[in-house]
Design a protein around this motif. Structure first.
Motif, mmCIF file in Angstrom:
data_model
loop_
_atom_site.group_PDB
_atom_site.id
_atom_site.type_symbol
_atom_site.label_atom_id
_atom_site.label_comp_id
_atom_site.label_asym_id
_atom_site.label_seq_id
_atom_site.Cartn_x
_atom_site.Cartn_y
_atom_site.Cartn_z
ATOM 1 N N CYS A 81 12.337 -30.134 48.991
ATOM 2 C CA CYS A 81 12.012 -30.647 50.451
ATOM 3 C C CYS A 81 10.875 -31.589 50.473
ATOM 4 N N HIS A 82 10.726 -32.336 49.506
ATOM 5 C CA HIS A 82 9.428 -33.522 49.680
ATOM 6 C C HIS A 82 9.805 -34.299 48.613
ATOM 7 N N THR A 83 10.517 -35.544 48.864
ATOM 8 C CA THR A 83 10.586 -36.392 47.701
ATOM 9 C C THR A 83 10.274 -38.105 48.260
ATOM 10 N N HIS A 84 10.075 -38.902 47.422
ATOM 11 C CA HIS A 84 9.922 -40.337 47.977
ATOM 12 C C HIS A 84 11.088 -40.965 46.936
ATOM 13 N N LEU A 85 12.247 -40.709 47.098
ATOM 14 C CA LEU A 85 13.279 -41.060 46.031
ATOM 15 C C LEU A 85 13.704 -42.242 46.172
ATOM 16 N N ILE A 152 14.282 -37.025 51.710
ATOM 17 C CA ILE A 152 13.777 -38.279 51.228
ATOM 18 C C ILE A 152 13.059 -39.051 52.356
ATOM 19 N N LYS A 153 11.683 -39.690 51.788
ATOM 20 C CA LYS A 153 10.983 -40.090 53.031
ATOM 21 C C LYS A 153 10.996 -41.636 52.729
ATOM 22 N N THR A 154 10.603 -42.480 53.928
ATOM 23 C CA THR A 154 10.478 -43.806 53.681
ATOM 24 C C THR A 154 8.975 -44.033 53.092
ATOM 25 N N LEU A 252 3.456 -33.282 57.312
ATOM 26 C CA LEU A 252 1.969 -34.028 57.072
ATOM 27 C C LEU A 252 1.968 -33.881 55.428
ATOM 28 N N HIS A 253 1.425 -34.955 55.061
ATOM 29 C CA HIS A 253 0.793 -35.082 53.482
ATOM 30 C C HIS A 253 -0.780 -34.444 53.979
ATOM 31 N N ALA A 254 -1.167 -33.451 53.467
ATOM 32 C CA ALA A 254 -2.612 -33.171 53.823
ATOM 33 C C ALA A 254 -3.176 -32.335 52.872
ATOM 34 N N ASP A 275 2.071 -30.290 53.643
ATOM 35 C CA ASP A 275 2.128 -30.697 52.195
ATOM 36 C C ASP A 275 1.158 -30.935 51.288
ATOM 37 N N HIS A 276 1.083 -30.273 50.097
ATOM 38 C CA HIS A 276 -0.012 -30.685 49.186
ATOM 39 C C HIS A 276 -1.083 -29.477 49.210
ATOM 40 N N LEU A 277 -1.674 -29.648 50.260
ATOM 41 C CA LEU A 277 -2.758 -28.385 50.299
ATOM 42 C C LEU A 277 -3.619 -28.090 49.200
ATOM 43 N N THR A 327 9.360 -31.247 44.345
ATOM 44 C CA THR A 327 8.784 -32.291 43.149
ATOM 45 C C THR A 327 7.768 -33.140 43.618
ATOM 46 N N ASP A 328 8.110 -33.714 45.011
ATOM 47 C CA ASP A 328 7.191 -35.069 45.687
ATOM 48 C C ASP A 328 7.662 -36.167 44.466
ATOM 49 N N PHE A 329 8.763 -36.200 44.118
ATOM 50 C CA PHE A 329 9.170 -37.246 43.276
ATOM 51 C C PHE A 329 9.060 -38.593 43.594
HETATM 52 FE FE FE Z 1 4.478 -37.243 48.809
#
Ligand code: FE
Ligand code: NIG
Length: 429
Positions: A81-85, A152-154, A252-254, A275-277, A327-329
């Motif tokens: 649920c969190h990638t920068h692929l 997938i994020k931009t 959010l990335h926080a 996300d992160h925390l 993963t945060d790939f």
């Molecule tokens: Fe990320």
């Protein structure tokens, strides 16, 4: 024409059922709804029956395809649920610098890090076919490791043209293969070099990009990297409030390196996940628990960055925050495609039990993408996204590490990966 697939004799059919599309919290995360010697029947891509193998096998003896899962564990497909692929280049040079003690934020603040990937991605967008092909390859590897839904994020374009280019690549990936994709606009990932002394102008540009994103229905979520050297809480509020006005859901990335108020903004605006925390206050945890905001933990990041500062998973679970894993790939902070590795890290570094980590990588991760009613568990009516692992019980999933334990991947009822060679070849291209 109806086609029926029967999976039978599973030593454990790990259903993760019963949450009713909501994320699991607290002690519920340890309840995997396991059916020993279980079976599942699938018709036209959906799960139609579950239960004891003898009973289900008798009811569906006429199935077109039968998979024998003797001595194997059957699980819902992983949801990453969190990638920068989608990105150009790679950052092994910085990896070596990190080994030698240079920090992630030091590298970013000197114009490297995310910004070096922005340069490489902008160059790559000149010929999006190659970028697309590479991303498609990454998705194929993810699928082989058991991931059936990917966000997938931009965020490596950081200009109107390049962010739009990334969104188009992501849109094409949706049509390119069996993995389901959720698209997130992360125009506020870093301040691009050309805006170094014009922060407010860049925030305005991001607000303008949101108009385009909305008009083209190009993303389902908007995300902001809230961090020293990236965006502060007030900039995040401005961007996310506008995104919400435009009908986007929020992430959010926080708290990746410091707690500068991202959690409070996320909870206030009704973010689906934060996300992160790695850094979060007790108050932040209470706020997230109260709103049932999903906390997406990314243990591959402190592992790869060698920071030794992991998210306080045990405290978050005790506080009642629904925890997901991803993963945060990406090429900077976590170059892995394997949810199995993330589950292995979650057990060792976050002290999550194997059952908690599996709940976090399936149903809770689906809820972090608002897909809890569709995927993330094996339940009648849900999409048949199912993996079969070559282990006799689920506790062996994180126990073996650095190994691909996946034997078979079923996506929407179709066998798309199998170690015994039986697959629908058309879906492998
Ligand atoms: Fe990320
Ligand atoms: O989630 N921290 C911000 N974004 C990514 C890293 C991106 C990169 O370093 O390229 C993350 O860790």
């Amino acid at each position: 024409m109806t086609s029926t697939l029967l999976i039978r004799n599973a030593s454990e059919l790990v259903t993760v059922r019963g949450a009713g599309g909501s994320p699991r919290t607290g002690t519920e995360m340890d309840d995997l709804g396991i059916i020993k010697n279980g079976a599942a029947a699938i018709e036209d891509g959906r799960i139609v029956a579950l239960g004891q193998s003898d009973e289900i096998a008798a009811r569906f003896s006429w199935a077109d395809t039968v998979i024998d899962a003797t001595n194997k564990v059957v699980l819902p497909g992983f949801v990453d649920c969190h990638t920068h692929l989608v990105f150009g280049g790679s950052r092994e040079d910085e990896f070596v610098q990190k080994i030698q003690g240079r920090s992630y934020l030091e590298i970013l603040n000197s114009g490297g890090g995310i910004l070096s990937t922005v340069d490489r991605t902008r160059q790559a967008l000149v010929c999006p076919e190659a970028l697309l092909e590479r991303a498609h390859g990454f998705l194929g590897t993810m699928l082989a490791f058991g991931t059936t839904t990917v966000e997938i994020k931009t965020g490596y374009g950081l200009s109107q043209e390049s962010e739009l280019g990334m969104l188009k690549v992501i849109a094409r990936l949706k049509d390119s293969g069996p993995v389901d994709i959720v698209s997130t606009f992360l125009g506020a990932h870093a301040l691009p070099g050309e805006y170094r002394d014009r922060r407010d102008d860049y925030v305005r540009l991001v607000l303008g990009m949101l108009e385009t994103v909305k008009t083209g229905s190009l993303a389902e979520y908007c995300d902001v990297f809230v961090e020293q050297g990236a965006f502060d809480a007030s900039e995040a509020r401005t961007i996310l409030a506008k995104a919400r006005e435009h009908g986007l859901k929020l992430k959010l990335h926080a708290g990746e390196f410091s707690d500068i108020g991202g959690v409070e903004v996320g909870v206030e605006l009704g973010a689906t996940s934060i996300d992160h925390l790695e850094h979060i206050s007790d108050r932040g945890m209470a706020l997230m628990a109260d709103k049932r905001t999903v906390g997406v933990l990314l243990p591959g990041v402190p592992f790869h960055l060698m920071t030794d500062r992991y998210a306080p998973a045990r405290k978050l679970i005790a506080a009642g925050v629904p925890i997901a894993l991803a993963t945060d790939f990406n090429p900077g902070s976590c170059p892995t495609l394997s949810m199995q590795s993330i589950i292995a890290l979650a057990c060792r570094q976050l002290k999550m039990t194997p059952a908690e980590a599996i709940s976090a990588a399936t149903i809770n991760a689906a809820c972090a993408l608002d897909r809890g009613n569709e995927v993330g568990s094996i339940e009648v009516g849900k999409k048949a996204d199912i993996i079969i692992m070559d282990i006799p019980n689920h506790r062996q999933l994180p126990y073996w590490f650095g190994i691909n334990l996946v034997d078979t991947v079923v996506k929407k009822g179709v066998i798309v990966r199998s170690t015994n060679g039986y697959t629908d070849e058309a879906l492998l291209t």
